[in-house]
Design a protein around this motif. Structure first.
Motif, PDB file in Angstrom:
ATOM      1  N   VAL A   1      12.279  -0.466   7.249  1.00 16.91           N
ATOM      2  CA  VAL A   1      13.282  -0.848   6.225  1.00 16.91           C
ATOM      3  C   VAL A   1      13.357   0.479   5.487  1.00 16.91           C
ATOM      4  N   GLY A   2      14.538   0.788   4.997  1.00 20.77           N
ATOM      5  CA  GLY A   2      14.875   2.086   4.084  1.00 20.77           C
ATOM      6  C   GLY A   2      14.586   3.305   4.833  1.00 20.77           C
ATOM      7  N   THR A   3      14.169   4.487   4.105  1.00 23.11           N
ATOM      8  CA  THR A   3      13.908   5.651   4.838  1.00 23.11           C
ATOM      9  C   THR A   3      12.504   6.251   4.398  1.00 23.11           C
ATOM     10  N   ASP A   4      11.872   6.962   5.013  1.00 22.72           N
ATOM     11  CA  ASP A   4      10.617   7.655   4.567  1.00 22.72           C
ATOM     12  C   ASP A   4      11.129   8.632   3.595  1.00 22.72           C
ATOM     13  N   SER A   5      10.176   8.906   2.622  1.00 21.51           N
ATOM     14  CA  SER A   5      10.719   9.877   1.658  1.00 21.51           C
ATOM     15  C   SER A   5       9.587  10.258   0.674  1.00 21.51           C
ATOM     16  N   LEU A   6       9.800  11.117  -0.273  1.00 23.10           N
ATOM     17  CA  LEU A   6       8.651  11.551  -1.164  1.00 23.10           C
ATOM     18  C   LEU A   6       8.969  10.762  -2.456  1.00 23.10           C
ATOM     19  N   GLU A   7       7.874  10.217  -2.999  1.00 24.71           N
ATOM     20  CA  GLU A   7       8.019   9.542  -4.335  1.00 24.71           C
ATOM     21  C   GLU A   7       7.525   9.962  -5.461  1.00 24.71           C
ATOM     22  N   SER A   8       7.896   9.604  -6.530  1.00 25.35           N
ATOM     23  CA  SER A   8       7.276  10.211  -7.792  1.00 25.35           C
ATOM     24  C   SER A   8       6.842   9.271  -8.695  1.00 25.35           C
ATOM     25  N   PHE A   9       5.690   9.636  -9.372  1.00 26.54           N
ATOM     26  CA  PHE A   9       5.028   8.511 -10.270  1.00 26.54           C
ATOM     27  C   PHE A   9       3.976   9.364 -11.075  1.00 26.54           C
ATOM     28  N   ALA A  10       3.128   8.397 -12.005  1.00 22.83           N
ATOM     29  CA  ALA A  10       2.335   9.035 -12.832  1.00 22.83           C
ATOM     30  C   ALA A  10       1.171   8.048 -13.015  1.00 22.83           C
ATOM     31  N   TRP A  11       0.001   8.678 -13.553  1.00 24.60           N
ATOM     32  CA  TRP A  11      -1.069   7.691 -13.899  1.00 24.60           C
ATOM     33  C   TRP A  11      -1.451   8.157 -15.425  1.00 24.60           C
ATOM     34  N   MET A  12      -1.914   7.066 -16.282  1.00 26.03           N
ATOM     35  CA  MET A  12      -2.563   7.189 -17.553  1.00 26.03           C
ATOM     36  C   MET A  12      -3.958   6.791 -17.565  1.00 26.03           C
ATOM     37  N   ALA A  13      -4.503   7.442 -18.138  1.00 29.55           N
ATOM     38  CA  ALA A  13      -5.916   7.161 -18.398  1.00 29.55           C
ATOM     39  C   ALA A  13      -6.366   7.290 -19.826  1.00 29.55           C
TER      40      ALA A  13
END
Length: 228
Positions: free
Chosen positions: A133-145
């Motif tokens: 489903v959908g299309t392959d892509s580059l995703e963005s996110f962030a981690w908090m420590a």
């Protein structure tokens, strides 16, 4: 009942000192919340105003009756400037928190109550390949420590979102996301302002708010000490 006024004392960051600011916070204290009359010294492993503001907002929500001393420090991530996997991004956040604690100790002679690292990253999303489903892509996110003075850790991750093909192509070619955003959307310094999330949501979610919620999640172990 309303919480009492909360005084926020800012240290200098981005080369400029900010004076004390008093703010009234409404709402009730959360269950299990740790309250303290002594100032909470918080070392943030970044001098980016957006990141410091996000950390301050999250700590203010979790510790509404505490005085906060925010210290923005140029901490090293120990990972590439543009992390390219979930693990690499999380490691960068942890490294920034640890280094911020070390920098604060060296400068002030005392450990901070909390040290914080915020790290944005990207990763390939193979949704179509794996789920059809959908299309392959580059995703963005962030981690908090978050690292406490007692050595306890807390982590939280943002939601992720797809990057447009034009931005993804530049990032895959070695460009940092913020620089790619500036080029594609004709911006300047967007990573210290609304960020990719702000640009793509047309301001519905700015970068500070995007980081604030997962920072609250990273503080769960500290507002529930009896559980962690």
């Amino acid at each position: 009942s309303d919480c009492p006024p909360r005084a926020i004392v800012y240290d200098s960051f981005d080369g400029m000192g900010l004076g004390a600011l008093a703010a009234d916070e409404g709402g009730s204290a959360a269950a299990g919340e740790v309250l303290s009359a002594a100032p909470l010294r918080i070392a943030v492993g970044s001098t980016n105003r957006v990141k410091v503001a996000a950390a301050e907002a999250a700590f203010a929500r979790v510790f509404p009756t505490s005085t906060l001393e925010m210290h923005g420090l140029k901490a090293a991530s120990g990972v590439p400037d543009q992390p390219r996997s979930d693990g690499e991004t999380k490691r960068g956040a942890a490294n920034r928190a640890r280094h911020a604690a070390e920098l604060f100790l060296g400068e002030h002679g005392v450990a901070p109550d909390f040290a914080v690292g915020l790290e944005g990253g990207v990763a390939e999303d193979d949704t179509f390949s794996t789920l059809g489903v959908g299309t392959d892509s580059l995703e963005s996110f962030a981690w908090m420590a978050v690292l406490s003075s007692t050595g306890k850790w807390g982590f939280g991750r943002t939601g992720s979102f797809q990057l447009p093909a034009a931005v993804a192509e530049l990032v895959r070619g070695g460009m940092e996301l913020g620089e790619a955003d500036d080029r594609v959307f004709n911006k300047s310094g967007s990573k210290t302002q609304e960020g990719a999330v702000g640009i793509l949501t047309h301001g519905l979610i700015d970068r500070a708010k995007y980081y604030e919620h997962p920072m609250v999640l990273a503080l769960i172990p500290f507002c529930n000490p009896e559980l962690f």
